[in-house]
Design an enzyme around this catalytic site. Structure first.
Site, PDB file in Angstrom:
ATOM      1  N   VAL A  83       1.419   0.607  -6.862  1.00  0.00           N
ATOM      2  CA  VAL A  83       1.149  -0.490  -7.807  1.00  0.00           C
ATOM      3  C   VAL A  83       1.278  -0.063  -9.270  1.00  0.00           C
ATOM      4  O   VAL A  83       1.266  -0.898 -10.159  1.00  0.00           O
ATOM      5  CB  VAL A  83      -0.240  -1.143  -7.579  1.00  0.00           C
ATOM      6  CG1 VAL A  83      -0.309  -1.827  -6.221  1.00  0.00           C
ATOM      7  CG2 VAL A  83      -1.383  -0.148  -7.772  1.00  0.00           C
ATOM      8  N   THR A  94     -16.066   5.178  -0.721  1.00  0.00           N
ATOM      9  CA  THR A  94     -17.455   5.493  -1.077  1.00  0.00           C
ATOM     10  C   THR A  94     -18.128   6.445  -0.081  1.00  0.00           C
ATOM     11  O   THR A  94     -19.195   6.981  -0.375  1.00  0.00           O
ATOM     12  CB  THR A  94     -18.305   4.200  -1.152  1.00  0.00           C
ATOM     13  OG1 THR A  94     -18.104   3.452   0.056  1.00  0.00           O
ATOM     14  CG2 THR A  94     -17.917   3.354  -2.339  1.00  0.00           C
ATOM     15  N   TYR A  96     -13.102   5.095 -14.700  1.00  0.00           N
ATOM     16  CA  TYR A  96     -13.160   4.002 -13.704  1.00  0.00           C
ATOM     17  C   TYR A  96     -13.861   2.769 -14.293  1.00  0.00           C
ATOM     18  O   TYR A  96     -13.345   1.648 -14.213  1.00  0.00           O
ATOM     19  CB  TYR A  96     -13.901   4.511 -12.471  1.00  0.00           C
ATOM     20  CG  TYR A  96     -14.002   3.523 -11.335  1.00  0.00           C
ATOM     21  CD1 TYR A  96     -12.907   3.256 -10.519  1.00  0.00           C
ATOM     22  CD2 TYR A  96     -15.205   2.875 -11.053  1.00  0.00           C
ATOM     23  CE1 TYR A  96     -13.006   2.353  -9.458  1.00  0.00           C
ATOM     24  CE2 TYR A  96     -15.321   1.981  -9.999  1.00  0.00           C
ATOM     25  CZ  TYR A  96     -14.220   1.721  -9.198  1.00  0.00           C
ATOM     26  OH  TYR A  96     -14.321   0.833  -8.147  1.00  0.00           O
ATOM     27  N   THR A  99     -16.701   1.852   2.608  1.00  0.00           N
ATOM     28  CA  THR A  99     -15.253   2.081   2.821  1.00  0.00           C
ATOM     29  C   THR A  99     -14.983   3.581   2.639  1.00  0.00           C
ATOM     30  O   THR A  99     -15.852   4.317   2.154  1.00  0.00           O
ATOM     31  CB  THR A  99     -14.400   1.321   1.780  1.00  0.00           C
ATOM     32  OG1 THR A  99     -14.548   1.970   0.510  1.00  0.00           O
ATOM     33  CG2 THR A  99     -14.778  -0.139   1.658  1.00  0.00           C
ATOM     34  N   LYS A 101     -12.230  -0.841 -14.955  1.00  0.00           N
ATOM     35  CA  LYS A 101     -12.722  -2.038 -14.261  1.00  0.00           C
ATOM     36  C   LYS A 101     -13.188  -3.104 -15.261  1.00  0.00           C
ATOM     37  O   LYS A 101     -13.048  -4.306 -15.010  1.00  0.00           O
ATOM     38  CB  LYS A 101     -13.845  -1.666 -13.295  1.00  0.00           C
ATOM     39  CG  LYS A 101     -13.346  -0.856 -12.084  1.00  0.00           C
ATOM     40  CD  LYS A 101     -12.376  -1.650 -11.234  1.00  0.00           C
ATOM     41  CE  LYS A 101     -11.976  -0.925  -9.953  1.00  0.00           C
ATOM     42  NZ  LYS A 101     -11.030  -1.707  -9.143  1.00  0.00           N
ATOM     43  N   ASP A 104       0.850  -1.186   0.000  1.00  0.00           N
ATOM     44  CA  ASP A 104       0.000   0.000   0.000  1.00  0.00           C
ATOM     45  C   ASP A 104       0.892   1.245   0.000  1.00  0.00           C
ATOM     46  O   ASP A 104       2.093   1.162   0.286  1.00  0.00           O
ATOM     47  CB  ASP A 104      -0.908  -0.004   1.244  1.00  0.00           C
ATOM     48  CG  ASP A 104      -2.202   0.770   1.045  1.00  0.00           C
ATOM     49  OD1 ASP A 104      -3.274   0.156   0.933  1.00  0.00           O
ATOM     50  OD2 ASP A 104      -2.127   2.032   0.989  1.00  0.00           O
TER      51      ASP A 104
HETATM   52  N1  NAD Z   1     -15.970   0.416  -1.990  1.00  0.00           N
HETATM   53  C1  NAD Z   1     -16.732   0.050  -2.999  1.00  0.00           C
HETATM   54  O1  NAD Z   1     -17.959   0.252  -3.020  1.00  0.00           O
HETATM   55  C2  NAD Z   1     -16.115  -0.638  -4.198  1.00  0.00           C
HETATM   56  C3  NAD Z   1     -16.970  -1.147  -5.175  1.00  0.00           C
HETATM   57  C4  NAD Z   1     -16.439  -1.797  -6.280  1.00  0.00           C
HETATM   58  C5  NAD Z   1     -15.076  -1.939  -6.398  1.00  0.00           C
HETATM   59  N2  NAD Z   1     -14.253  -1.424  -5.442  1.00  0.00           N
HETATM   60  C6  NAD Z   1     -12.810  -1.589  -5.639  1.00  0.00           C
HETATM   61  O2  NAD Z   1     -12.264  -2.227  -4.510  1.00  0.00           O
HETATM   62  C7  NAD Z   1     -10.927  -1.813  -4.343  1.00  0.00           C
HETATM   63  C8  NAD Z   1     -10.719  -1.344  -2.900  1.00  0.00           C
HETATM   64  O3  NAD Z   1     -11.590  -0.264  -2.662  1.00  0.00           O
HETATM   65  P1  NAD Z   1     -11.922   0.229  -1.189  1.00  0.00           P
HETATM   66  O4  NAD Z   1     -13.315   0.695  -1.237  1.00  0.00           O
HETATM   67  O5  NAD Z   1     -11.506  -0.776  -0.206  1.00  0.00           O
HETATM   68  O6  NAD Z   1     -11.000   1.545  -1.127  1.00  0.00           O
HETATM   69  P2  NAD Z   1     -10.122   2.175   0.052  1.00  0.00           P
HETATM   70  O7  NAD Z   1      -9.898   3.585  -0.370  1.00  0.00           O
HETATM   71  O8  NAD Z   1     -10.718   1.903   1.377  1.00  0.00           O
HETATM   72  O9  NAD Z   1      -8.750   1.352  -0.045  1.00  0.00           O
HETATM   73  C9  NAD Z   1      -7.920   1.454  -1.165  1.00  0.00           C
HETATM   74  C10 NAD Z   1      -6.482   1.240  -0.717  1.00  0.00           C
HETATM   75  O10 NAD Z   1      -5.651   1.292  -1.899  1.00  0.00           O
HETATM   76  C11 NAD Z   1      -4.487   2.032  -1.572  1.00  0.00           C
HETATM   77  N3  NAD Z   1      -3.890   2.613  -2.796  1.00  0.00           N
HETATM   78  C12 NAD Z   1      -4.352   3.662  -3.520  1.00  0.00           C
HETATM   79  N4  NAD Z   1      -3.521   3.914  -4.534  1.00  0.00           N
HETATM   80  C13 NAD Z   1      -2.506   3.020  -4.449  1.00  0.00           C
HETATM   81  C14 NAD Z   1      -1.336   2.765  -5.210  1.00  0.00           C
HETATM   82  N5  NAD Z   1      -1.019   3.510  -6.289  1.00  0.00           N
HETATM   83  N6  NAD Z   1      -0.522   1.756  -4.831  1.00  0.00           N
HETATM   84  C15 NAD Z   1      -0.815   1.003  -3.737  1.00  0.00           C
HETATM   85  N7  NAD Z   1      -1.899   1.196  -2.985  1.00  0.00           N
HETATM   86  C16 NAD Z   1      -2.739   2.178  -3.332  1.00  0.00           C
HETATM   87  C17 NAD Z   1      -4.985   3.120  -0.610  1.00  0.00           C
HETATM   88  O11 NAD Z   1      -3.902   3.681   0.132  1.00  0.00           O
HETATM   89  C18 NAD Z   1      -5.969   2.345   0.235  1.00  0.00           C
HETATM   90  O12 NAD Z   1      -5.351   1.764   1.360  1.00  0.00           O
HETATM   91  C19 NAD Z   1     -10.663  -0.751  -5.389  1.00  0.00           C
HETATM   92  O13 NAD Z   1     -10.030  -1.343  -6.515  1.00  0.00           O
HETATM   93  C20 NAD Z   1     -12.056  -0.278  -5.753  1.00  0.00           C
HETATM   94  O14 NAD Z   1     -12.113   0.252  -7.041  1.00  0.00           O
HETATM   95  C21 NAD Z   1     -14.739  -0.778  -4.337  1.00  0.00           C
END
Ligand code: NAD
Length: 256
Positions: A61, A190, A152, A187, A156, A37
């Site tokens: 990443v 959102t 986005y 999270t 995806k 992270d």
């Molecule tokens: N929360 C939702 O409703 C939802 C829905 C569909 C998909 N997603 C996907 O799930 C995944 C996680 O989302 P989340 O809601 O847990 O988000 P979040 O913001 O809680 O966590 C994301 C994490 O990714 C890390 N991050 C960001 N950029 C980075 C980078 N360049 N390198 C390494 N780490 C990095 C952040 O520091 C954070 O800890 C994402 O890919 C998101 O698109 C989330």
């Protein structure tokens, strides 16, 4: 799901939200976890809490050298790599006619290129060491567009196809690659939208289960996909969305 004891996993984006929930579940079933992270403070805290079972690797990443270093450090520390969860993601939204090239690149690089680089180096190691299993986190938005989410949603959808392509190429090396497609998960990603009452109501009108998921509700499906119970599941997209896909995305344009 009893094959996790002593296994080694990488979780990108594991310092928050869905990634964090996957890390916690992996630790609870006896796995060793390398958390990748950008959030170095949170990584330090997690390393302290789970000394010996978790390492934090400050990783961007979107940088190939960071991902290579992550895989090397994981293998040096824990002696192998069995599973990987590529979760890191975020977006800079914008209407297509207004979105800057910079914001498009930020979103697509993080959400799609980041997963490509992760799969590339995780699978390189697994290919030479008997195989493994990978889960990529896509989104309901791979199937359903949303206002101001072109970058986005496109990224995806790309993750979903990248997953299928990886399954096609890597099955011969005993590596399975699947995707989960979350709906709305509570999270930090959102909360900015769902804390606005009118927007939250618009979401709830469309989600048949009438609630967002807890991040922990993503961990079970993600671990299932890498487990031996899913030994013949490969190249699949598992929607974990409380049946949201059957109704479509709310019209967010009226709130912007
Ligand atoms: N929360 C939702 O409703 C939802 C829905 C569909 C998909 N997603 C996907 O799930 C995944 C996680 O989302 P989340 O809601 O847990 O988000 P979040 O913001 O809680 O966590 C994301 C994490 O990714 C890390 N991050 C960001 N950029 C980075 C980078 N360049 N390198 C390494 N780490 C990095 C952040 O520091 C954070 O800890 C994402 O890919 C998101 O698109 C989330």
């Amino acid at each position: 799901m009893n094959n996790f004891n002593g296994k080694v996993a990488i979780v990108t984006g594991g310092a928050s939200g869905i990634g964090f929930a996957i890390v916690e579940r992996l630790l609870s079933v006896g796995a060793k976890v390398a958390v990748a992270d950008l959030n170095s403070d949170k990584l330090k805290e997690m390393e302290e809490t789970h000394k010996g079972n978790l390492i934090g690797c400050v990783t961007n990443v979107t940088k190939e050298t960071d991902i290579e270093a992550l895989v090397n450090k994981t293998v040096e520390t824990f002696g192998g790599l069995d599973y990987a969860f590529n979760v890191a993601g975020a977006s800079k939204p914008g209407a297509i006619v207004d979105q800057s090239e910079e914001d498009w690149d930020f979103t697509v690089d993080l959400c799609l290129k980041g997963v490509f680089l992760s799969v590339k180096h995780e699978a390189r190691y697994m290919k030479e060491h008997g195989g493994g299993a990978i889960v990529n986190v896509s989104s309901l938005n791979a199937h359903v567009p949303m206002f101001y989410g072109a970058a986005y949603s496109s990224a995806k959808a790309g993750v979903e196809m990248l997953t299928k392509n990886a399954a096609l190429e890597l099955a011969q090396y005993n590596i399975r690659v699947n995707a989960i497609l979350p709906g709305l998960v509570a999270t930090p990603l959102t909360s900015g939208l769902t804390n606005i009452e009118a927007i939250n109501e618009a979401y709830m009108e469309r989600i048949p289960m009438k609630r967002a998921a807890d991040p922990a509700e993503m961990a079970g499906p993600a671990l299932f996909l890498v487990s031996d119970d899913a030994s013949y599941v490969n190249g699949a997209s598992l929607l974990v969305d409380g049946a949201w896909a059957v109704t479509g995305y709310p019209d967010l344009s009226k709130f912007m």
